[in-house]
Write an enzyme that holds these catalytic residues in place. Structure first.
Site, PDB file in Angstrom:
ATOM      1  N   ALA A  90       0.819  -1.215   0.000  1.00 19.01           N
ATOM      2  CA  ALA A  90       0.000   0.000   0.000  1.00 19.01           C
ATOM      3  C   ALA A  90       0.852   1.263   0.000  1.00 19.01           C
ATOM      4  CB  ALA A  90      -0.905  -0.013   1.218  1.00 19.01           C
ATOM      5  N   LYS A  91       2.098   1.131   0.426  1.00 16.68           N
ATOM      6  CA  LYS A  91       3.047   2.263   0.444  1.00 16.68           C
ATOM      7  C   LYS A  91       2.431   3.493   1.113  1.00 16.68           C
ATOM      8  CE  LYS A  91       5.672   0.409  -3.445  1.00 16.68           C
ATOM      9  NZ  LYS A  91       4.864  -0.761  -3.877  1.00 16.68           N
ATOM     10  N   ARG A  92       1.795   3.266   2.270  1.00 12.59           N
ATOM     11  CA  ARG A  92       1.154   4.335   2.996  1.00 12.59           C
ATOM     12  C   ARG A  92       2.162   5.082   3.867  1.00 12.59           C
ATOM     13  NH1 ARG A  92      -2.374   2.787  -0.341  1.00 12.59           N
ATOM     14  NH2 ARG A  92      -4.561   2.585   0.222  1.00 12.59           N
TER      15      ARG A  92
END
Lengths: 275, 275
Positions: free
Chosen positions: A92-94
């Site tokens: 998700a690379k949040r």
């Protein structure tokens, strides 16, 4: 899932393969489009076909988000369908300020909130410690921090030198004060396999999630030779090369053959380099 | 929305206020919980109450994602409800390799795909050019790139010095080769108002999205004095200080008073510094 349980799974399966479920509704076989939930149906068949050969699944959230709420339903069903024996990663690379990252953590780690229960989530390091720590408050859950990615843009900032070390090395060093190898992994791009020796001096014990083997290039043998440690310490991801190995009614069989081929290669490298 | 249309809206409203719709279902007034979609109902009333005093709305996606598919439905309804006169920002802090960022772009910019049609999305710069450019392929849509954020973790990496410039300055300089001030803005944290003078020498024309005024501290006058340019060049965000100004049946009225107060202050600063 614990560090030990993951290593045990790798030893039992003789595989450190992670299958990337980057399921693009525009690319799946046409006969699936008549299904009620074509994306989930594709994933279900891919999971059934590849589960024996991999230890992890990694859906990239972008592919699901792009479809709106029904995409999130497909993602929910997918993570629920993946066998509990497999390490699940929300790619998700949040990352946001503390209280907001806490909500992203609930999204991926708290089924009572969002309906999803992943083992790990990928996190972008740019915003620093308080953007990462809320994910670590969930017991037995993992953060997989972006360090050196496999895309061309990784050269823009990740390799900037500061006080004799690249930005990505600062990320590796600083983030080790936030959690140990039992709770944190790193994304390290496979197109720089020769750098793995140097990286291993900074993070000798951590697992690395290595994208970029398969469709994006990168040699599995090089990654394994320079990246492996005594607990394997590698999850090598392949997405398109497996899930789109075929594009007809036999797509799952083609995916199985591809995953099986990677597992056989991995078995050799585990014997050779895992020590 | 174009650069000119945004400036025209600022002049007409005498406001550069962005209201952050960080709507946490655990914090909204209890009487709304009996509504079918409490989050949307809260947003609808906040929008009705504040639209006269602001030029932009910025829902942070984390608050919606944490609720699973029904949260995305609330987000869809919210962005559809915001008047077309207002600049809409998906505060999503996304970023991935090129083809995947393209899917995130579809999520926020392509209503045929996801049901949502924002004017802008916030993007994390860590993965570099090819993680940002796919968002710029959508006509009249904006990228708002994280540069210097307002949280404590911003000190971990954003201020690392490389060749005499901080990482965030490298982000400002490098990204200007990707798009001009008509398509790109920057997130610049208000807790460092004194730095705005220096920042304006690097990006004289760009809009800055400034968080951290209000609940997170930061002085609106300082930000305006040092950050404003001849086209205003500022969107100042306030979230909690407005949307949670009240917590009872009069929450919308309290929000209106708070937004109106900020607009009146902004009118003074526009007269004083927008030249």
């Amino acid at each position: 899932m614990t560090y030990e349980a993951l290593f045990e799974s790798i030893c039992r399966k003789k595989s450190y393969l992670c299958v990337g479920l980057d399921t693009d509704i525009r690319k799946i076989p046409a006969h699936l489009l008549k299904e009620k939930d074509p994306v989930f149906e594709f994933n279900r068949q891919i999971i059934d076909a590849t589960a024996d050969f991999c230890v992890s699944y990694k859906p990239n959230t972008a592919f699901y988000e792009a479809l709106g709420p029904k995409g999130w339903e497909s993602l929910q069903k997918t993570v629920e369908y993946i066998p509990k024996t497999h390490f699940t990663i929300a790619d998700a690379k949040r990352g946001d300020i503390g209280n907001t990252s806490g909500l992203y953590a609930r999204t991926f780690f708290d089924p009572a909130s969002s309906g999803m229960d992943f083992d790990a989530v990928t996190v972008a390091p740019y915003m620093g410690s308080d953007s990462v720590k809320p994910f670590l408050e969930f017991e037995n859950k993992w953060v997989i921090l972006l360090a050196l990615t496999s895309n061309s843009g990784s050269n823009d900032f990740q390799r900037l030198d500061s006080e004799g070390a690249s930005l990505y090395e600062h990320v590796l060093r600083t983030s080790q004060t936030w959690a140990g190898p039992d709770r944190m992994m790193y994304v390290l791009g496979a197109t720089q396999a020769s750098e793995f020796q140097k990286i291993r001096t900074v993070i000798p014990e951590h697992f690395m999630l290595v994208p970029g083997v398969g469709a994006q290039g990168g040699s599995l043998e090089e990654v394994s030779k320079y990246g492996m440690n005594a607990h394997c310490g590698l999850l090598v991801n392949a997405s398109r090369s497996i899930i789109y190995a075929g594009n007809d009614k036999d797509f799952a069989l083609k995916a199985k053959e591809e995953a099986s081929g990677m597992q056989q290669e991995m078995e050799i490298y585990l014997d050779r380099y895992c020590k």
